[in-house]
Scaffold this active site. Structure first.
Site, PDB file in Angstrom:
ATOM      1  N   ASP A 440      21.220 -63.610 -20.387  1.00  0.00           N
ATOM      2  CA  ASP A 440      20.171 -64.236 -19.594  1.00  0.00           C
ATOM      3  C   ASP A 440      19.360 -65.093 -20.566  1.00  0.00           C
ATOM      4  OD1 ASP A 440      18.739 -64.746 -17.412  1.00  0.00           O
ATOM      5  OD2 ASP A 440      17.604 -62.873 -17.383  1.00  0.00           O
ATOM      6  N   ASP A 639      18.324 -56.969 -18.236  1.00  0.00           N
ATOM      7  CA  ASP A 639      17.251 -55.984 -18.370  1.00  0.00           C
ATOM      8  C   ASP A 639      16.579 -55.604 -17.060  1.00  0.00           C
ATOM      9  OD1 ASP A 639      16.008 -58.331 -17.835  1.00  0.00           O
ATOM     10  OD2 ASP A 639      14.735 -58.369 -19.627  1.00  0.00           O
ATOM     11  N   ASP A 643      19.836 -57.050 -12.332  1.00  0.00           N
ATOM     12  CA  ASP A 643      21.020 -57.183 -13.188  1.00  0.00           C
ATOM     13  C   ASP A 643      21.985 -56.007 -13.037  1.00  0.00           C
ATOM     14  OD1 ASP A 643      20.242 -59.587 -14.367  1.00  0.00           O
ATOM     15  OD2 ASP A 643      18.998 -58.558 -15.844  1.00  0.00           O
TER      16      ASP A 643
END
Length: 751
Positions: A440, A639, A643
């Site tokens: 990400d 995180d 996700d």
């Protein structure tokens, strides 16, 4: 401590500690799936003992595994006890007794061959035989009792393992020798030497037991060393806490008495007792125990703190948010403990080999006996017995069973010290093969602390008003970009109003009503959904995006009134970490909800291989799946709660930092500090561990494959070499010890 068998499993370690000894070769047949070996009642909340190699074996008392014979361990690290490992204490005692009794046996037996021919004449041949019987019997029956019980259980359940071979070899040598002493006349000439004596093998049986005990003691010590990683973590916790009562008085209480919501005083130099939030005060905290980073972190009101980290020079009042087994330290301990008990898929090969190996060895031992009895020199039957016992002993596949668990235990402990938490051995093995890494942008490549850098109003609109409307609306959102806009407005002294009807539009932006006006803030998709054109503002937005900024359009009463631009600085560690990841063989893909131009600008600056922009949270799992279908082995770092599906879909999920619990649950690897350096360390750990396991398996397999024919006497016709069972026992122990020492090298690995 005399030990006796107990029900389904032997209690050869009646007080077996959770650091039971490492795995050995496993079942010739695997355990049934009907829960036959799980005897724990559903309402049981005390200690549960399980086999590291066979998770289906679970019971409420210590003992040994009915499948592979190894000592059971406590299932939960939290149940760990202080003090020495009782099994290690017991085996050490048996080893020393065995050693003391075996030395005179060796003197009587080997004396004539090393220049002391008269040693057997002191008591006469018959007297010497009786002394050997008296010395050898307690070694076999008391010192070797744990192995005999496990061997018996292996035949009773037909789960053949290393103890099957040890028990057969030792009992064959001892029974033959006892009969030779008590009724020597029943033996034919094939068992007699030139003087007409029948050979006895008490010394071989005793030395075999003693050497196997030596191997077990060394193995237990090594395992206890790897278990120190867990105990060192547990020891980091504070033992007490200073609670502030409602009347303002302070009282020292035990750590286990702290409850969520308690206000705790953390004085300078004290350990933070539990996870919490700073309510008052300012200080810097040394978090190196969980992050591996030596630089203290500044903490002010509202910041989170982690139990067992060390306070610096300031005084803090902390409100407890997680206590007991919910604290981060407890979760780390539990994770390391579970990983150390888990099995890597590569272990299945060792299991399979061992499954065929043990029955094959028994057949080879029988064939060796027959061959020597028929074609061997006189006394042929004595040679036949020596060869058969040597084959059984040298073939013990303990090194094969130790190869994987020892490496996994050492590696997971080493990883925990470096802030890399491995959920299980399978994740470690898979991560070595991963070739594609999805990361990400926000919080992984960047600081995760975006700041407002520009407010660009349309002609006829006031900058402060545009910001006031945008910030008022964003106060309802928890998104990092929203936080940046609100904080930017506060810094500029803008007074915010209350927003009504707040609505987050996933992947697009937010809407609501401020001061009776409908306000929307978001990306181009949101603007188009509202039926508007971005017009010339689009060019302005693109210029900012090329600088790596995230740009949002502000819409008031269905009219575009301006832009707000937010920038999230790249972490200092990111460029070097990306270079290291490329060197370690990763193709790096950045998946972000950002606009494509912004994402590409960041990717070009950092040398990222591929960009997936405008990604909605639910798209991440699909990206992972598509890559897997094209043949890639994918690791996903994330995180947040959103996700979790992608982390679960990936070959290896990597939870970054102290992320959401569900993200950690879905991941194979958790990085205590959420940056790319942790992924570099995890990859290095995976590579070095798998190399270590392959070395161990190679040692064990080559050793066993070459040892068996030599023990069977294949070299005798050519070189006159026939090894005694004693040397076979020594070689077997040496192979196990070499595997243990090779695994322990991982402790010194630089990550």
């Amino acid at each position: 401590m005399h030990l006796v068998p107990q029900d389904e499993v032997s209690a050869s370690e009646a007080d077996c500690h959770h650091h039971g000894h490492a795995g050995h070769a496993h079942a010739a047949g695997s355990a049934p799936a009907d829960g036959k070996y799980d005897t724990v009642p559903e309402d049981h909340d005390g200690a549960v003992y399980t086999c590291p190699m066979h998770a289906e074996v679970r019971q409420t008392h210590p003992g040994s595994c009915p499948i592979c014979g190894m000592g059971l361990e406590l299932e939960s690290a939290a149940m760990d006890e202080d003090g020495p490992n009782p099994e290690l204490v017991d085996f050490t005692r048996r080893f020393w007794v065995g050693t003391i009794l075996s030395i005179p046996l060796l003197v009587f037996t080997m004396g004539p061959f090393v220049g002391f021919p008269g040693v057997r004449e002191i008591f006469g041949e018959r007297g010497t035989l009786w002394i050997e019987l008296i010395l050898g019997t307690p070694v076999v029956w008391w010192c070797g009792w744990p192995f005999l019980v496990r061997g018996w259980n292996s035949f009773r359940t037909m789960n053949l393992n290393m103890f099957s071979l040890i028990a057969m070899g030792v009992m064959a040598a001892w029974l033959f020798s006892v009969v030779a002493v008590l009724v020597p006349d029943i033996f034919p000439d094939g068992f007699r030497d030139e003087q007409g004596h029948v050979g006895v093998y008490f010394e071989a049986a005793a030395v075999i037991v003693t050497l196997v005990l030596l191997g077990q003691v060394m193995e237990l010590r090594a395992r206890e060393g790897t278990g120190k990683a867990i105990r060192a973590l547990l020891d980091m916790a504070a033992k007490s806490a200073r609670v502030i009562r409602d009347d303002g008085s302070e009282e020292e209480i035990a750590l286990e008495d702290v409850v969520v919501g308690d206000r705790l005083r953390v004085r300078p130099g004290d350990k933070v007792p539990v996870d919490g939030v700073v309510a008052e005060g300012r200080s810097s905290i040394d978090e190196s125990m969980i992050t591996g980073e030596p630089i203290p972190v500044e903490k002010v009101e509202g910041d989170t703190v982690t139990g067992a980290t060390i306070n610096g020079t300031g005084s803090l009042i902390v409100e407890a948010t997680r206590v007991g087994s919910d604290t981060m330290l407890s979760q780390i301990v539990e994770m390391v403990s579970n990983a150390q008990r888990s099995r890597a898929p590569i272990q299945k090969y060792a299991d399979k080999v061992a499954g065929y190996f043990v029955p094959a060895v028994i057949v080879i031992a029988i064939l060796a006996f027959v061959a020597w009895a028929v074609w061997g020199p006189a006394p042929a039957l004595s040679y036949a017995l020596i060869a058969a016992v040597a084959v059984l002993i040298i073939a013990c596949p303990c090194a094969l069973g130790l190869a994987t668990p020892m490496s996994i235990m050492t590696a997971t402990g080493r990883g925990a010290q470096a802030g890399v938490l491995i959920k299980n051995a399978e994740a470690l093995e898979r991560f070595e093969k991963v070739d594609t890494l999805i990361v990400d942008k926000t919080g992984t490549l960047t600081m995760g602390k975006p700041r407002l850098v520009a407010v660009l109003p349309e002609d006829g609109h006031d900058e402060a008003e545009v910001l006031r409307l945008a910030a008022s609306l964003e106060r309802g959102s928890e998104h990092p970009l929203a936080e940046a806009i609100v904080r930017g407005a506060e810094e500029r002294g803008v007074d915010m109003a209350k927003a009504d009807g707040f609505e987050a539009v996933t992947g697009k932006g937010v809407r609501g009503t401020v001061d009776g006006k409908s306000v929307a803030l978001g990306n181009r998709k949101l603007v188009e959904d509202l039926g508007l054109e971005t017009g010339p503002l689009s060019d302005v937005a693109n210029i900012r995006r090329d600088e790596g900024e995230t740009v949002m359009f502000v819409v008031v009463e269905d009219a575009l009134v301006g832009l707000v631009a937010v920038s999230d600085p790249i972490k200092d560690t990111t460029p070097d970490a990306l270079k290291a990841l490329h060197d370690l063989g990763f193709r790096i893909i950045m998946a972000t909800g950002d606009n494509e131009r912004t994402a590409k600008a960041v990717a070009d600056r950092l040398g990222i291989d591929e960009v997936r922009a405008d990604v909605l949270p639910e798209d991440k799992a699909k990206i992972v799946r598509d890559l897997q279908e094209s043949g890639a082995k994918v690791a996903m770092a994330g995180d947040g709660v959103n996700d979790a599906p992608a982390l679960a879909q990936a070959d290896v999920g990597i939870a970054m930092g102290t992320g959401a619990d569900v993200a950690i649950e879905s991941s194979g690897i958790t990085l205590v500090k959420g940056d790319l350096d942790g992924i570099v360390r995890a990859r290095r750990l995976a590579r070095v561990t798998m190399r270590n396991i392959r070395q161990n398996l190679f040692f064990a397999l080559i050793y066993n494959a070459s040892g068996v024919p030599i023990a069977a006497g294949l070299l005798y016709p050519f070189f006159g070499i026939l090894i005694s069972p004693m040397f076979a026992a020594f070689a077997m122990s040496a192979s196990s010890i070499s595997v243990v020492l090779n695994a322990l090298r991982l402790r010194r690995t630089t990550l």
